[in-house]
Design a protein around this motif. Structure first.
Motif, mmCIF file in Angstrom:
data_model
loop_
_atom_site.group_PDB
_atom_site.id
_atom_site.type_symbol
_atom_site.label_atom_id
_atom_site.label_comp_id
_atom_site.label_asym_id
_atom_site.label_seq_id
_atom_site.Cartn_x
_atom_site.Cartn_y
_atom_site.Cartn_z
ATOM 1 N N ARG A 166 0.819 -1.213 0.000
ATOM 2 C CA ARG A 166 0.000 0.000 0.000
ATOM 3 C C ARG A 166 0.854 1.266 0.000
ATOM 4 N NH1 ARG A 166 -5.540 -0.920 3.392
ATOM 5 N NH2 ARG A 166 -6.040 -2.964 2.540
ATOM 6 N N LEU A 167 2.017 1.167 0.632
ATOM 7 C CA LEU A 167 2.920 2.318 0.675
ATOM 8 C C LEU A 167 3.828 2.372 -0.555
ATOM 9 C CD1 LEU A 167 3.825 2.066 4.463
ATOM 10 C CD2 LEU A 167 2.532 3.916 3.395
ATOM 11 N N GLU A 168 3.691 1.341 -1.417
ATOM 12 C CA GLU A 168 4.435 1.289 -2.672
ATOM 13 C C GLU A 168 5.935 1.384 -2.442
ATOM 14 O OE1 GLU A 168 2.265 4.540 -4.223
ATOM 15 O OE2 GLU A 168 0.851 3.297 -5.318
ATOM 16 N N LEU A 169 6.388 0.564 -1.491
ATOM 17 C CA LEU A 169 7.800 0.519 -1.148
ATOM 18 C C LEU A 169 8.542 -0.461 -2.044
ATOM 19 C CD1 LEU A 169 7.413 0.505 2.709
ATOM 20 C CD2 LEU A 169 8.539 2.284 1.403
ATOM 21 N N ALA A 198 8.553 -0.135 -9.589
ATOM 22 C CA ALA A 198 7.786 0.778 -10.446
ATOM 23 C C ALA A 198 7.362 2.018 -9.662
ATOM 24 C CB ALA A 198 6.556 0.063 -11.003
ATOM 25 N N GLY A 199 7.002 1.824 -8.385
ATOM 26 C CA GLY A 199 6.566 2.948 -7.555
ATOM 27 C C GLY A 199 7.632 4.015 -7.408
ATOM 28 N N PRO A 255 -1.219 -0.693 -9.174
ATOM 29 C CA PRO A 255 -2.655 -0.963 -9.022
ATOM 30 C C PRO A 255 -3.501 0.244 -9.412
ATOM 31 C CG PRO A 255 -1.436 -1.623 -7.058
ATOM 32 C CD PRO A 255 -0.485 -0.841 -7.904
ATOM 33 N N LYS A 256 -4.685 -0.026 -9.960
ATOM 34 C CA LYS A 256 -5.602 1.045 -10.312
ATOM 35 C C LYS A 256 -5.971 1.834 -9.058
ATOM 36 C CE LYS A 256 -10.014 2.009 -12.576
ATOM 37 N NZ LYS A 256 -11.190 1.453 -13.269
ATOM 38 N N GLY A 257 -5.985 3.152 -9.175
ATOM 39 C CA GLY A 257 -6.324 3.992 -8.031
ATOM 40 C C GLY A 257 -5.139 4.376 -7.171
ATOM 41 N N SER A 258 -3.942 3.874 -7.508
ATOM 42 C CA SER A 258 -2.742 4.230 -6.749
ATOM 43 C C SER A 258 -2.529 5.742 -6.788
ATOM 44 C CB SER A 258 -1.523 3.521 -7.346
ATOM 45 O OG SER A 258 -0.320 4.118 -6.914
ATOM 46 N N THR A 259 -2.108 6.298 -5.668
ATOM 47 C CA THR A 259 -1.829 7.739 -5.617
ATOM 48 C C THR A 259 -0.730 8.118 -6.609
ATOM 49 O OG1 THR A 259 -0.271 7.385 -3.791
ATOM 50 C CG2 THR A 259 -2.536 7.952 -3.205
ATOM 51 N N HIS A 267 -9.466 6.318 -12.649
ATOM 52 C CA HIS A 267 -8.743 5.676 -11.550
ATOM 53 C C HIS A 267 -9.340 6.032 -10.189
ATOM 54 C CE1 HIS A 267 -5.277 3.816 -13.601
ATOM 55 N NE2 HIS A 267 -5.451 4.779 -14.495
ATOM 56 N N MET A 268 -10.296 6.942 -10.163
ATOM 57 C CA MET A 268 -10.912 7.353 -8.904
ATOM 58 C C MET A 268 -12.160 6.507 -8.652
ATOM 59 S SD MET A 268 -8.867 9.726 -7.958
ATOM 60 C CE MET A 268 -9.776 10.461 -6.604
#
Length: 427
Positions: free
Chosen positions: A54-57, A152-153, A190-194, A226-227
């Protein structure tokens, strides 16, 4: 489990501007996240993996989180804490210094994930201070690191900031290129990622400033897909803000007003007054660029000025808000006051991005023309054309040429009138 897990979790969450509820969304309660951050609950490997996702680490961060705390880890956590405290106080030079210290500690401890994150924070601080060239060098270094390829993040974060830095320097063509790369790489997330939303915002902004409004609008539609109803309130507000900007620039005023009214409801000064200030500044700017002179536009200007007086802001922020006020004066017919204010801004225009400096010269040229000072107006219009050409803003170059042509034609007509009248006949 090392005692540093909670501190690292909290630091990563705060760095992304997330609340405990937003991080735990639909799976973990805010109280559970709080227990993890304070060390009163041990996370399972599954929880660690999910939170890191979730934190895209970067993948290597998982290993670092589960290691016992060493002396260097403790020093890193302390330096990182000082950096974030300084950030919260908007002392960006001090925050950059502490972030650099934390990055060096992490580098010596061979914790590449921590090094990357603190170096990125140092770049953010430099950007806040308007030190864009220094920021660009650091971000390019991060982008060249293997971690930006492995994750990728991280790659998207670096490219997005690089696009923003180029945009801020008026390098619009280069900004579009970096932002396009960010959007392309964000397709892996992922779709919706910040980060997906952020990459789209960077590209939309660069395209819009370049005059490619149809393309910018297409990406607005992509971004909105994406929202969903679970999107964070602040993120939804920022998306509405960007979409409204482009709608105004496309002269779709009803759509622009609709999205900006939504953004105004979602973005709260209590949550982030700096963001609130930037929104009001942008809202006022696009309204005035569209020629919308109404009470709500003036209110947006006044809110931006008020917020800037609270947060301070750098010299660029101050000049941009002053320019918005000058545009209001010009459009409401107070030409002499507009010229006086524009002269002051023009004297310091070198700190502005090229396309913004071009806007200052263009408006000063128009204001001087309205004041009957055609010769000086032509000088500033020539400046504007040069700045827009260098920035890659072709549509703005055409506007300058049109304004210049108006003055030249008026001068020719004025010169022709005495000749047409001919010599007076003797009685």
């Amino acid at each position: 489990m090392g005692n540093g897990f909670g501190e690292k979790l909290r630091a990563e969450r705060l760095e992304r501007g997330l609340t405990q509820a937003e991080l735990g969304r639909d799976l973990y309660s805010p109280s559970y996240i709080s227990l993890l951050e304070t060390g009163r609950r041990e996370p399972t490997p599954e929880v660690i993996e999910e939170l890191a996702r979730r934190l895209e680490l970067a993948p290597k961060a998982l290993e670092a989180w589960s290691q016992p705390v060493s002396v260097s880890d403790a020093e890193y956590v302390l330096a990182g804490l000082y950096a974030r405290q300084a950030w919260d106080l908007r002392d960006y030079p001090l925050a950059a210094s502490h972030a650099a210290t934390a990055a060096q500690i992490a580098l010596e401890a061979k914790n590449t994930s921590a090094w990357w994150n603190m170096t990125y924070m140092q770049a953010e601080c430099l950007m806040k201070q308007g030190q864009l060239k220094e920021c660009q060098q650091i971000i390019q270094h991060l982008l060249d690191h293997p971690m930006a390829t492995e994750s990728a993040g991280l790659g998207v974060r670096a490219r997005q900031m690089l696009a923003a830095v180029c945009h801020g320097q008026g390098q619009l063509t280069t900004a579009v290129e970096h932002a396009t790369d960010a959007v392309r790489q964000a397709a892996q997330l992922p779709k919706g990622s910040t980060l997906v939303i952020g990459a789209h915002r960077a590209l939309i902004g660069a395209l819009a400033e370049s005059g490619k409004l149809d393309e910018a609008w297409k990406y607005c539609q992509d971004m909105m897909e994406h929202m969903d109803e679970h999107a964070m309130t602040q993120l939804a507000g920022e998306v509405a803000w960007v979409v409204g900007n482009v709608a105004f620039m496309r002269h779709d005023y009803a759509e622009g007003i609709k999205h900006h009214e939504r953004a105004a409801k979602l973005l709260s000064p209590a949550n982030d007054i700096d963001l609130w200030a930037r929104f009001n500044k942008a809202s006022a700017a696009v309204r005035l660029s569209s020629g919308i002179v109404e009470p709500e536009t003036l209110s947006a200007i006044e809110r931006a000025e008020l917020a800037l007086s609270i947060v301070g802001g750098n010299k660029t922020d101050q000049l941009e808000v002053a320019f918005i006020r000058a545009r209001w004066l010009y459009l409401t017919g107070d030409i002499l006051s507009a010229v006086a204010k524009l002269r002051t801004i023009h004297a310091e225009r070198k700190v502005l991005a090229r396309h913004t400096a071009g806007e200052v010269s263009l408006l000063l040229g128009k204001a001087l023309k309205a004041a009957g000072e055609n010769s000086e107006a032509l000088v500033h219009l020539d400046e504007a054309q040069h700045e827009f050409t260098e920035a890659g803003a072709a549509d703005r170059v055409q506007q300058v040429m049109d304004a210049t042509l108006e003055i030249r034609l008026a001068e020719r007509r004025a010169q022709a009138r005495p000749e047409q009248a001919g010599p007076a006949k003797a009685s």
